[in-house]
Design a protein around this motif. Structure first.
Motif, PDB file in Angstrom:
ATOM      1  N   THR A 181       3.978  42.687  32.286  1.00 23.52           N
ATOM      2  CA  THR A 181       3.839  44.112  31.855  1.00 23.52           C
ATOM      3  C   THR A 181       3.642  44.969  33.216  1.00 23.52           C
ATOM      4  O   THR A 181       4.153  46.109  33.595  1.00 23.52           O
ATOM      5  N   ALA A 182       2.611  44.495  34.005  1.00 29.17           N
ATOM      6  CA  ALA A 182       2.357  44.727  35.286  1.00 29.17           C
ATOM      7  C   ALA A 182       3.753  44.903  36.455  1.00 29.17           C
ATOM      8  O   ALA A 182       3.945  46.179  36.925  1.00 29.17           O
ATOM      9  N   ALA A 183       4.288  43.708  36.486  1.00 29.00           N
ATOM     10  CA  ALA A 183       5.397  43.852  37.287  1.00 29.00           C
ATOM     11  C   ALA A 183       6.401  44.562  36.810  1.00 29.00           C
ATOM     12  O   ALA A 183       7.210  45.376  37.762  1.00 29.00           O
ATOM     13  N   PHE A 184       6.918  44.752  35.638  1.00 25.16           N
ATOM     14  CA  PHE A 184       7.903  45.589  35.204  1.00 25.16           C
ATOM     15  C   PHE A 184       7.611  46.884  35.428  1.00 25.16           C
ATOM     16  O   PHE A 184       8.408  47.565  35.726  1.00 25.16           O
ATOM     17  N   PHE A 185       6.286  47.357  35.093  1.00 26.56           N
ATOM     18  CA  PHE A 185       6.051  48.701  35.450  1.00 26.56           C
ATOM     19  C   PHE A 185       5.910  49.042  36.994  1.00 26.56           C
ATOM     20  O   PHE A 185       6.628  50.099  37.292  1.00 26.56           O
ATOM     21  N   LEU A 186       5.766  48.142  37.637  1.00 22.17           N
ATOM     22  CA  LEU A 186       5.746  48.423  39.204  1.00 22.17           C
ATOM     23  C   LEU A 186       7.017  48.613  39.801  1.00 22.17           C
ATOM     24  O   LEU A 186       7.461  49.506  40.646  1.00 22.17           O
ATOM     25  N   TRP A 233      12.897  49.390  27.678  1.00 26.83           N
ATOM     26  CA  TRP A 233      12.364  48.110  27.704  1.00 26.83           C
ATOM     27  C   TRP A 233      10.825  47.980  28.080  1.00 26.83           C
ATOM     28  O   TRP A 233       9.908  47.281  27.489  1.00 26.83           O
ATOM     29  N   MET A 234      10.393  48.907  28.938  1.00 24.50           N
ATOM     30  CA  MET A 234       8.785  49.160  29.171  1.00 24.50           C
ATOM     31  C   MET A 234       8.071  49.480  28.001  1.00 24.50           C
ATOM     32  O   MET A 234       7.062  48.805  27.620  1.00 24.50           O
ATOM     33  N   VAL A 235       8.769  50.460  27.163  1.00 20.77           N
ATOM     34  CA  VAL A 235       7.927  50.653  25.760  1.00 20.77           C
ATOM     35  C   VAL A 235       7.840  49.534  25.050  1.00 20.77           C
ATOM     36  O   VAL A 235       6.712  49.345  24.542  1.00 20.77           O
TER      37      VAL A 235
END
Length: 263
Positions: A181-186, A233-235
């Protein structure tokens, strides 16, 4: 046309062949040797497993090379619109070869791993990369977009853990879920404001005008299409992560209450 000639064409072909070899030959053999659970999977699961192994290898290669270029490639840092870098062209060619290879696998095994969003993603990225290789422009932008691949190993690892039936609340699953989750957001969501901010800042400049309507439209449209999917995808990823953390918290709270009663 010079930008597309020479090494990038050869690199693209070599990349396609390597990822086909990895998908069809190397992954099945190495996975069976490394992971005892692989041999017990159904043929459908093995196909997706091999696809995700190829995806992970591609992500690590272009992501790590992309990071080096992002921090140390003087030509593209100095001129993000027209800086010419052989390393960027090689990285884009590797990514293009993989995308063609993965598209072929999607079509060959559509009933197993077919996904319309992946087709849209791959075709959009391939078109954008072709413009970069042919015109020689926007190399910094193309490499910046490739940094998004750094989230893919965590996404694939989540699938591997689920397929091998790791418990949902196992440390491996929880840690990977948070990192995913953190990597995808960043690399995919937090990267949007600076990207569009830079795009806005160069509109009207001479360097931007030199791009011409095709490259300008490709830059804007491809980023928009890819980022709409990234937000979707983030959601989905965020909801899954929050659900697991919430259930884990409730489970710990329940355990504390039970321990309190025993005391």
């Amino acid at each position: 046309m010079d930008a597309a000639a020479g090494p990038p064409a050869g690199v693209l072909l070599a990349s396609f062949c390597v990822f086909q070899l990895l998908f069809h030959v190397l992954s099945p053999r190495l996975s069976a040797a490394v992971s005892p659970g692989f041999s017990g999977l159904s043929s459908e699961k093995k196909i997706e497993w091999n696809s995700r192994v190829a995806s992970t290898c591609h992500s690590l290669v272009v992501g790590i090379l992309g990071l080096y270029i992002f921090f140390f490639d003087e030509a593209t840092i100095a001129d993000p619109l027209w800086g010419n870098s052989s390393l960027v062209k090689v990285n884009v060619a590797i990514a293009s070869g993989y995308l063609i290879s993965d598209l072929l696998a999607l079509l060959l095994y559509w009933k197993v791993i077919g996904d319309k969003y992946f087709v849209v993603h791959h075709c959009t990225a391939l078109y954008a990369f072709s413009v970069i290789l042919i015109t020689g422009s926007l190399q910094y932008i193309g490499n910046f977009r490739l940094l998004a691949e750094l989230s893919s190993p965590f996404v694939n690892q989540r699938w591997f853990l689920e397929t091998l039936q790791y418990p949902k609340f196992s440390r491996a699953n929880v840690v990977n879920g948070v990192l995913m989750t953190a990597a995808f957001f960043l690399v995919r969501i937090a990267a949007m404001p600076p990207m569009y901010g830079f795009m806005y800042s160069v509109v009207g400049t001479e360097a931007y005008a030199r791009l011409g309507p095709l490259a300008q439209a490709t830059w804007a449209a491809s980023c928009l299409v890819l980022d709409v999917m990234n937000v979707m995808w983030m959601v989905k990823i965020s909801r899954g992560c929050l659900k697991v953390l919430s259930l884990l918290r409730d489970q710990k709270a329940s355990g504390c209450l039970q321990n309190g009663k025993l005391d």
